[in-house]
Design a protein around this motif. Structure first.
Motif, short mmCIF file in Angstrom:
data_model
loop_
_atom_site.label_atom_id
_atom_site.label_comp_id
_atom_site.label_asym_id
_atom_site.label_seq_id
_atom_site.Cartn_x
_atom_site.Cartn_y
_atom_site.Cartn_z
N ALA A 1 0.80 -1.22 0.00
CA ALA A 1 0.00 0.00 0.00
C ALA A 1 0.83 1.26 0.00
CB ALA A 1 -0.97 -0.01 1.17
N ALA A 2 0.91 1.93 1.10
CA ALA A 2 1.44 3.30 1.15
C ALA A 2 2.95 3.35 1.09
CB ALA A 2 0.95 3.97 2.43
N GLU B 1 5.03 4.43 -0.99
CA GLU B 1 5.73 5.59 -1.50
C GLU B 1 5.39 6.85 -0.71
OE1 GLU B 1 6.53 4.37 -6.05
OE2 GLU B 1 4.60 5.20 -5.58
N MET B 2 4.79 6.66 0.41
CA MET B 2 4.39 7.80 1.21
C MET B 2 5.31 7.89 2.43
SD MET B 2 1.65 8.12 -0.60
CE MET B 2 0.66 9.27 0.32
N VAL B 3 5.53 9.11 2.88
CA VAL B 3 6.25 9.25 4.14
C VAL B 3 5.51 10.23 5.01
CG1 VAL B 3 8.54 8.73 3.33
CG2 VAL B 3 7.69 11.04 3.12
N LEU B 4 5.66 10.05 6.27
CA LEU B 4 5.07 11.00 7.19
C LEU B 4 5.94 12.24 7.23
CD1 LEU B 4 4.07 8.66 10.09
CD2 LEU B 4 2.56 9.99 8.63
N PRO B 5 5.34 13.39 7.49
CA PRO B 5 6.17 14.58 7.62
C PRO B 5 7.13 14.41 8.80
CG PRO B 5 3.92 14.99 8.35
CD PRO B 5 3.94 13.65 7.67
N THR C 1 12.68 7.90 -3.16
CA THR C 1 12.14 6.56 -2.93
C THR C 1 13.12 5.54 -3.49
OG1 THR C 1 9.89 7.40 -3.06
CG2 THR C 1 10.18 5.05 -3.40
N TYR D 1 14.34 2.09 -5.05
CA TYR D 1 13.89 0.95 -5.85
C TYR D 1 15.06 0.01 -6.10
CZ TYR D 1 9.72 3.70 -6.73
OH TYR D 1 8.58 4.43 -6.57
N ALA E 1 14.99 -2.45 -8.27
CA ALA E 1 14.94 -2.99 -9.63
C ALA E 1 14.50 -1.89 -10.59
CB ALA E 1 13.96 -4.15 -9.68
N ALA F 1 12.24 -2.04 -12.84
CA ALA F 1 10.79 -2.09 -13.05
C ALA F 1 10.22 -3.04 -12.01
CB ALA F 1 10.48 -2.60 -14.46
N PRO F 2 8.91 -2.87 -11.68
CA PRO F 2 8.33 -3.68 -10.61
C PRO F 2 8.49 -5.19 -10.82
CG PRO F 2 6.83 -1.92 -11.24
CD PRO F 2 7.96 -1.90 -12.24
N GLU G 1 14.31 7.46 -6.73
CA GLU G 1 13.46 8.36 -7.51
C GLU G 1 12.95 9.49 -6.64
OE1 GLU G 1 9.72 6.85 -9.02
OE2 GLU G 1 9.29 8.75 -9.98
N MET H 1 10.38 12.54 -7.51
CA MET H 1 9.52 13.23 -8.47
C MET H 1 9.90 12.93 -9.91
SD MET H 1 8.81 16.97 -6.94
CE MET H 1 10.43 17.57 -6.53
N VAL I 1 13.76 7.33 1.40
CA VAL I 1 15.10 7.47 1.97
C VAL I 1 15.45 8.95 2.11
CG1 VAL I 1 15.99 5.26 1.15
CG2 VAL I 1 16.18 7.25 -0.32
#
Lengths: 228, 157
Positions: free
Chosen positions: B39-40, B42-46, B89, B91, B93, B95-96, B118, B120, B145
């Protein structure tokens, strides 16, 4: 950068690959790509003669992620100048017309060099079924064909202009321009990968804030932002 | 290697935030790999948020787990660390559905791509600067990261 050197190629796998070992200022333009690249291994539909497929090698003073927002702004401006139609920007740099993608920007950082891959759907008369509801071209929107040469000239102009602006004024001005140009920056209901929420502005680096439906405020650094 | 020792290693991995750890002792070899988050991812908390990180948060834990961290490769001074040059973020690999650029236990050479960070849609391929063996991957695929955060530990040749 005072001047770009344009290298025109016929059919390539990807202009991103052709640009790998080229010096800053080089622009690779191809008539057709057999393996046009998108984000995370995705492809970019690049039929012969229909789109503008190019990679621009840049050497920014400070290669920062906000550059990708500046390149989105430059692409939007070039399309608007060429075709006199308004575009939207979907964070970080998809260019949309009526919610369909008309251009995409992918940026690779290589030490001090940056390779910006920009694909613009210009004279496509149709898209394959799997893209038809997601993509559009300038021709499909206006019914008119456009000169890809003129579009390239406008694009290089805009890219140079926004890169200079970023270097002289810093990222804050790019963030302000982006927020003005994009309907996705705030108050927009979106799905980011599997998280649903409402967009809530940009942070100083250009990352996108989301107020998630579970109440948390999240910062998106990379991901697929989609309307819902 | 006894079951008890393996349990201890698992505990080290959990507490230290190391994503993958391989230990060789004589003829025994054990590799412990944390499963990818869903799920989340690619999200980070502030950074200012007071909420504690989720249990699966991949950030190498600071002080509270100092003891566990000391046992993990993160404290080994003979190792060389590959650090992230940007906030983004991670990765493993291109590609997924593609295999990872490198796996723990593999030998790498200078210039070899180890991962992508990555930010943006700015894709930054991270290369090995030295020749050696990957002994730990310190972050999980798809996780955020920070600038300067250690991504891999390499034992130089």
């Amino acid at each position: 950068m005072d001047q770009f050197t344009i290298l025109r190629l016929d059919c390539v796998g990807s202009t991103m690959v052709e640009a790998q070992d080229k010096p800053p200022g080089t622009v690779i333009v191809a008539e057709e790509q057999t393996a046009g690249q998108g984000r995370m291994g995705r492809s970019w539909y690049s039929p012969r003669g229909a789109g503008l497929y190019c990679s621009i090698v840049l050497e920014p003073a400070q290669p920062a992620p906000v550059l990708t927002l500046a390149l989105g702004l430059a692409t939007k401006e070039a399309i608007e100048r060429t075709a006199s139609i308004g575009c939207d920007l979907r964070w970080p740099n998809d260019v949309l017309i009526a919610e369909r993608k008309v251009a995409g920007v992918l940026v690779q950082l290589q030490e001090d060099k940056v390779i910006a891959g920009i694909g613009i759907n210009v004279n496509h008369a149709r898209f394959p079924a799997e893209l038809a509801s997601l993509a559009t071209s300038l021709r499909l929107v206006t019914g008119v064909e456009y000169s890809r040469e003129l579009l390239l000239a406008n694009l290089l102009d805009s890219v140079e202009c926004y890169c200079e602006l970023l270097e002289s004024e810093g990222s804050a001005v790019i963030l302000r321009l982006f927020a003005q140009a994009s309907s996705y920056v705030s108050g927009r209901r979106v799905l980011v990968d599997e998280v649903a929420g409402v967009t809530d502005g940009l942070d100083p680096s250009g990352f996108l804030w989301i107020r998630a439906d579970n109440g948390r405020r999240l910062l998106v650094r990379a991901g697929n932002v989609r309307p819902r | 290697m006894t079951l008890e020792e393996i349990k201890q290693l698992v505990q080290v991995v959990i507490e230290s935030g190391v994503a993958e750890l391989e230990v060789t002792r004589g003829e025994n070899r054990v590799r412990i790999r944390r499963t990818a988050r869903s799920a989340a991812q690619e999200m980070v908390l502030p950074p200012a948020a007071a909420m504690p990180p989720a249990a699966s948060a991949p950030n190498p834990s600071p002080a509270p787990h100092a003891e566990a961290a000391a046992a993990a490769p993160a404290a080994d001074e003979s190792l060389s660390y590959v650090k992230s040059p940007i906030v983004g973020t991670f990765y493993e690999a291109p590609a997924p559905d593609a295999p990872p650029f490198v796996r723990v236990g593999e030998r790498v050479t200078p210039g070899q791509v180890l991962c992508i960070i990555e930010s943006m849609k700015l894709m930054n391929e991270i290369e090995a600067e030295i020749a050696g063996t990957i002994v730990a991957r310190l972050v999980e695929n798809g996780s955020p990261v920070e600038y300067g955060e250690a991504l891999f530990a390499i034992r130089p040749d």
